[in-house]
Design a protein around this motif. Structure first.
Motif, PDB file in Angstrom:
ATOM      1  N   ALA A   1       0.837  -1.203   0.000  1.00 39.21           N
ATOM      2  CA  ALA A   1       0.000   0.000   0.000  1.00 39.21           C
ATOM      3  C   ALA A   1       0.873   1.254   0.000  1.00 39.21           C
ATOM      4  CB  ALA A   1      -0.928  -0.014   1.207  1.00 39.21           C
ATOM      5  N   VAL A   2       1.952   1.233   0.769  1.00 38.01           N
ATOM      6  CA  VAL A   2       2.879   2.367   0.814  1.00 38.01           C
ATOM      7  C   VAL A   2       3.552   2.560  -0.545  1.00 38.01           C
ATOM      8  CG1 VAL A   2       5.060   3.170   1.803  1.00 38.01           C
ATOM      9  CG2 VAL A   2       3.288   2.231   3.296  1.00 38.01           C
ATOM     10  N   MET A   3       3.966   1.464  -1.178  1.00 38.25           N
ATOM     11  CA  MET A   3       4.641   1.559  -2.473  1.00 38.25           C
ATOM     12  C   MET A   3       3.716   2.113  -3.557  1.00 38.25           C
ATOM     13  SD  MET A   3       7.755   0.582  -1.986  1.00 38.25           S
ATOM     14  CE  MET A   3       7.590   1.262  -0.339  1.00 38.25           C
ATOM     15  N   GLU A   4       2.426   1.821  -3.452  1.00 39.28           N
ATOM     16  CA  GLU A   4       1.478   2.227  -4.483  1.00 39.28           C
ATOM     17  C   GLU A   4       0.848   3.586  -4.210  1.00 39.28           C
ATOM     18  OE1 GLU A   4      -1.282  -0.992  -4.603  1.00 39.28           O
ATOM     19  OE2 GLU A   4       0.222  -2.450  -5.249  1.00 39.28           O
ATOM     20  N   ASP A   5       1.124   4.156  -3.058  1.00 40.95           N
ATOM     21  CA  ASP A   5       0.513   5.436  -2.703  1.00 40.95           C
ATOM     22  C   ASP A   5       1.092   6.562  -3.562  1.00 40.95           C
ATOM     23  OD1 ASP A   5      -1.119   7.140  -0.936  1.00 40.95           O
ATOM     24  OD2 ASP A   5       0.833   7.927  -0.318  1.00 40.95           O
ATOM     25  N   GLU A   6       0.219   7.325  -4.186  1.00 41.50           N
ATOM     26  CA  GLU A   6       0.629   8.454  -5.018  1.00 41.50           C
ATOM     27  C   GLU A   6       0.580   9.714  -4.159  1.00 41.50           C
ATOM     28  OE1 GLU A   6      -0.807  10.679  -9.131  1.00 41.50           O
ATOM     29  OE2 GLU A   6      -1.090   8.513  -8.907  1.00 41.50           O
ATOM     30  N   ASN A   7       1.727  10.181  -3.726  1.00 37.28           N
ATOM     31  CA  ASN A   7       1.777  11.316  -2.813  1.00 37.28           C
ATOM     32  C   ASN A   7       2.746  12.379  -3.313  1.00 37.28           C
ATOM     33  OD1 ASN A   7       4.542  10.641  -1.693  1.00 37.28           O
ATOM     34  ND2 ASN A   7       3.428   8.766  -1.136  1.00 37.28           N
ATOM     35  N   VAL A   8       2.723  13.522  -2.663  1.00 36.73           N
ATOM     36  CA  VAL A   8       3.518  14.657  -3.117  1.00 36.73           C
ATOM     37  C   VAL A   8       5.014  14.363  -3.069  1.00 36.73           C
ATOM     38  CG1 VAL A   8       3.554  15.712  -0.811  1.00 36.73           C
ATOM     39  CG2 VAL A   8       3.876  17.143  -2.848  1.00 36.73           C
ATOM     40  N   TYR A   9       5.446  13.597  -2.085  1.00 38.07           N
ATOM     41  CA  TYR A   9       6.869  13.272  -1.963  1.00 38.07           C
ATOM     42  C   TYR A   9       7.326  12.425  -3.146  1.00 38.07           C
ATOM     43  CZ  TYR A   9      11.216  11.433   0.024  1.00 38.07           C
ATOM     44  OH  TYR A   9      12.537  11.083   0.229  1.00 38.07           O
ATOM     45  N   MET A  10       6.560  11.378  -3.455  1.00 34.42           N
ATOM     46  CA  MET A  10       6.928  10.511  -4.567  1.00 34.42           C
ATOM     47  C   MET A  10       6.830  11.247  -5.901  1.00 34.42           C
ATOM     48  SD  MET A  10       5.544   6.692  -5.526  1.00 34.42           S
ATOM     49  CE  MET A  10       6.611   5.860  -4.345  1.00 34.42           C
ATOM     50  N   LEU A  11       5.830  12.084  -6.065  1.00 30.01           N
ATOM     51  CA  LEU A  11       5.665  12.813  -7.315  1.00 30.01           C
ATOM     52  C   LEU A  11       6.852  13.754  -7.555  1.00 30.01           C
ATOM     53  CD1 LEU A  11       1.856  13.678  -7.225  1.00 30.01           C
ATOM     54  CD2 LEU A  11       2.996  12.093  -8.772  1.00 30.01           C
ATOM     55  N   ARG A  12       7.271  14.434  -6.525  1.00 29.91           N
ATOM     56  CA  ARG A  12       8.410  15.352  -6.688  1.00 29.91           C
ATOM     57  C   ARG A  12       9.693  14.585  -6.988  1.00 29.91           C
ATOM     58  NH1 ARG A  12       7.361  20.604  -5.494  1.00 29.91           N
ATOM     59  NH2 ARG A  12       9.591  21.081  -5.353  1.00 29.91           N
ATOM     60  N   ARG A  13       9.866  13.449  -6.360  1.00 32.62           N
ATOM     61  CA  ARG A  13      11.033  12.621  -6.649  1.00 32.62           C
ATOM     62  C   ARG A  13      10.979  12.099  -8.080  1.00 32.62           C
ATOM     63  NH1 ARG A  13      14.184  10.457  -2.458  1.00 32.62           N
ATOM     64  NH2 ARG A  13      15.278   9.454  -4.197  1.00 32.62           N
ATOM     65  N   ALA A  14       9.786  11.689  -8.529  1.00 35.66           N
ATOM     66  CA  ALA A  14       9.628  11.175  -9.891  1.00 35.66           C
ATOM     67  C   ALA A  14       9.924  12.239 -10.935  1.00 35.66           C
ATOM     68  CB  ALA A  14       8.216  10.630 -10.075  1.00 35.66           C
ATOM     69  N   GLU A  15       9.585  13.485 -10.623  1.00 34.02           N
ATOM     70  CA  GLU A  15       9.800  14.580 -11.560  1.00 34.02           C
ATOM     71  C   GLU A  15      11.196  15.189 -11.433  1.00 34.02           C
ATOM     72  OE1 GLU A  15       6.638  17.299 -10.798  1.00 34.02           O
ATOM     73  OE2 GLU A  15       5.077  15.835 -11.300  1.00 34.02           O
ATOM     74  N   GLY A  16      11.995  14.642 -10.501  1.00 38.79           N
ATOM     75  CA  GLY A  16      13.353  15.139 -10.326  1.00 38.79           C
ATOM     76  C   GLY A  16      13.435  16.498  -9.679  1.00 38.79           C
ATOM     77  N   LYS A  17      12.404  16.904  -8.937  1.00 40.33           N
ATOM     78  CA  LYS A  17      12.389  18.209  -8.290  1.00 40.33           C
ATOM     79  C   LYS A  17      13.045  18.132  -6.911  1.00 40.33           C
ATOM     80  CE  LYS A  17       8.156  19.831 -10.563  1.00 40.33           C
ATOM     81  NZ  LYS A  17       6.764  20.297 -10.345  1.00 40.33           N
ATOM     82  N   PRO A  18      13.646  19.216  -6.462  1.00 35.55           N
ATOM     83  CA  PRO A  18      14.237  19.222  -5.111  1.00 35.55           C
ATOM     84  C   PRO A  18      13.146  19.134  -4.049  1.00 35.55           C
ATOM     85  CG  PRO A  18      14.281  21.432  -6.063  1.00 35.55           C
ATOM     86  CD  PRO A  18      13.852  20.502  -7.166  1.00 35.55           C
ATOM     87  N   ILE A  19      13.485  18.509  -2.922  1.00 33.89           N
ATOM     88  CA  ILE A  19      12.519  18.321  -1.844  1.00 33.89           C
ATOM     89  C   ILE A  19      13.009  19.060  -0.613  1.00 33.89           C
ATOM     90  CG2 ILE A  19      11.379  16.625  -0.367  1.00 33.89           C
ATOM     91  CD1 ILE A  19      11.617  14.630  -2.623  1.00 33.89           C
ATOM     92  N   ASP A  20      12.130  19.836  -0.034  1.00 34.57           N
ATOM     93  CA  ASP A  20      12.471  20.627   1.141  1.00 34.57           C
ATOM     94  C   ASP A  20      12.821  19.707   2.310  1.00 34.57           C
ATOM     95  OD1 ASP A  20      11.727  22.233   3.737  1.00 34.57           O
ATOM     96  OD2 ASP A  20      11.890  23.722   2.122  1.00 34.57           O
ATOM     97  N   PRO A  21      13.784  20.081   3.138  1.00 31.33           N
ATOM     98  CA  PRO A  21      14.172  19.243   4.282  1.00 31.33           C
ATOM     99  C   PRO A  21      13.010  18.903   5.221  1.00 31.33           C
ATOM    100  CG  PRO A  21      15.820  20.933   3.912  1.00 31.33           C
ATOM    101  CD  PRO A  21      14.690  21.238   2.986  1.00 31.33           C
ATOM    102  N   VAL A  22      12.047  19.816   5.385  1.00 31.79           N
ATOM    103  CA  VAL A  22      10.930  19.507   6.290  1.00 31.79           C
ATOM    104  C   VAL A  22      10.059  18.403   5.701  1.00 31.79           C
ATOM    105  CG1 VAL A  22      10.913  21.808   7.299  1.00 31.79           C
ATOM    106  CG2 VAL A  22       9.468  21.341   5.317  1.00 31.79           C
ATOM    107  N   VAL A  23       9.981  18.334   4.366  1.00 31.73           N
ATOM    108  CA  VAL A  23       9.228  17.266   3.723  1.00 31.73           C
ATOM    109  C   VAL A  23       9.971  15.945   3.850  1.00 31.73           C
ATOM    110  CG1 VAL A  23       8.187  16.475   1.561  1.00 31.73           C
ATOM    111  CG2 VAL A  23       8.173  18.907   2.126  1.00 31.73           C
TER     112      VAL A  23
END
Length: 408
Positions: free
Chosen positions: A66-88
């Motif tokens: 379920a965790v692997m299949e969850d579509e969330n903001v963290y995974m989306l940003r990683r998939a798009e190669g965007k930087p992720i804020d340390p608090v996230v």
């Protein structure tokens, strides 16, 4: 013991990045169990176990999936190669640690907290490293995908929404016989798409039953492990492609938009929609997708004599517009009805695969007779013939109505 339920409730209610898990049936049932009053807990416990049993009686594996299949903001940003804020990053790490602890929830502990003296079902658990597995998924997200695309490989459009096909056609390239040259052209183009190289939109046209649709589905199945997904659309859904492109363009996976049995009438509104897509309008094409269409018509247009003899002053331009749509596909592959030898080669190949033991001359004779009954030779007729033989037994099977053969 009630402290166990308080911790589960607090942890689930305060999920942020993985908040989508609250919609999962088993997670939702577990939260209901944690929040239920004493009288309701035994029933909620059983409801949780039932939701779990529907997919996997191993709670640790269930929650990890379920965790692997969850579509969330963290995974989306990683998939798009965007930087992720340390608090996230901090939030993701804390929630993964909580979910790993939750995955170790033993049935004996929960049963003790419920306080029910009768029988309650158990489930399995095991030690799993959620952060490590999640990091590995992110590292290979271009092949495995995320969200709904991580679990399924084939999709349709239902009520305007992308919906998974839970039991797609499992046809493989190895199960298809003949047409190696035609099929190789599709394979080469698909490999280019899967590898991120320029790929053409493809039109597979030709006689019915020659394996056009089967080729597309088999190629999609073959390369699903390389991050390829198939989305099948009906002709009246072509106007939804720009919306699909907007959703898919930043996805690291690759997509085939598949339109089967495509044809148009002269005044068909969908004609203009597909034309715009193939010509590459601003929002219509992305580098990670290609359109594959099959048709029995070379020019995709159902013409009548009145179309050619109409009163349009610029009739030549009009007809050119109608018949040139197929030229907008970058790659056109023709599947013609097989000649006798190719048809029989396909029959022999299928006979070996199905374990049909019949004298070759008798097999050829019956195969030809079967093709006559079915309106001509084709891979579809060959498969139907062999499947009939395999189902009814080869020794007593004969064809009636064609040169004196008995009936199936």
């Amino acid at each position: 013991m009630q402290n166990c339920f308080k911790q589960i409730s607090a942890g689930l209610h305060t999920l942020c990045i993985f908040r989508g898990l609250l919609a999962d049936p088993a997670v939702k049932a577990l939260l209901a169990l944690a929040d239920a009053g004493p009288a309701e807990k035994p029933g909620c416990y059983a409801a949780f176990a039932e939701a779990l049993y529907r997919r996997n009686p191993n709670w640790s594996q269930y929650l990890l999936n379920a965790v692997m299949e969850d579509e969330n903001v963290y995974m989306l940003r990683r998939a798009e190669g965007k930087p992720i804020d340390p608090v996230v990053e901090e939030c993701a790490a804390e929630e993964l640690a909580f979910l790993q602890r939750l995955a170790q929830l033993e049935p004996e502990l929960v049963k003790s907290a419920v306080g029910f003296e009768g029988f309650l079902p158990r489930w399995q658990t095991e030690e799993l490293d959620f952060p490590a597995v999640y990091a590995d998924r992110l590292a290979h997200i271009a092949e495995r995908g995320y969200g709904i695309f991580a679990r399924y490989t084939t999709f349709i459009i239902r009520d305007g929404v992308l919906a998974p096909v839970k039991h797609p056609d499992a046809i493989s390239l190895a199960s298809l016989s003949g047409y190696q040259q035609e099929r190789q052209a599709v394979i080469s183009n698909t490999l280019a798409l899967a590898e991120g190289r320029p790929a053409a939109n493809v039109l597979l046209y030709g006689d019915a039953g020659t394996g056009k649709s089967s080729t597309v589905k088999a190629v999609a199945n073959e390369y699903s492990s390389r991050g390829l997904r198939l989305i099948e659309l009906k002709k009246n859904q072509l106007h939804q492609i720009p919306h699909l492109v907007d959703r898919l363009t930043k996805n690291p996976l690759k997509f085939i938009l598949f339109i089967d049995d495509l044809s148009f009438t002269r005044n068909d509104d969908d004609f203009a929609a597909l034309k715009a897509i193939l010509e590459g309008s601003v929002s219509a094409r992305a580098n990670n997708l290609a359109i594959y269409a099959t048709s029995n018509r070379r020019h995709l247009i159902k013409e009548s004599f009145s179309d050619r003899e109409g009163d349009d002053i610029h009739r030549g331009d009009t007809m050119e517009e109608l018949i040139s749509l197929s030229d907008r596909f970058g790659l056109t592959i023709t599947f013609q009805k097989p000649k006798k030898q190719l048809y029989l080669d396909i029959v022999h190949s299928l006979a070996r695969r199905y374990g049909v033991a019949l004298d070759e001359k008798e097999l050829d004779l019956q195969a030809e007779a079967f093709a006559i009954q079915r309106g001509g030779r084709s891979p579809r007729a060959a498969r139907q013939f062999i499947e009939n033989l395999a189902a009814r037994g080869t020794e007593s099977t004969r064809i009636r109505g064609v040169r004196g053969y008995d009936a199936f």
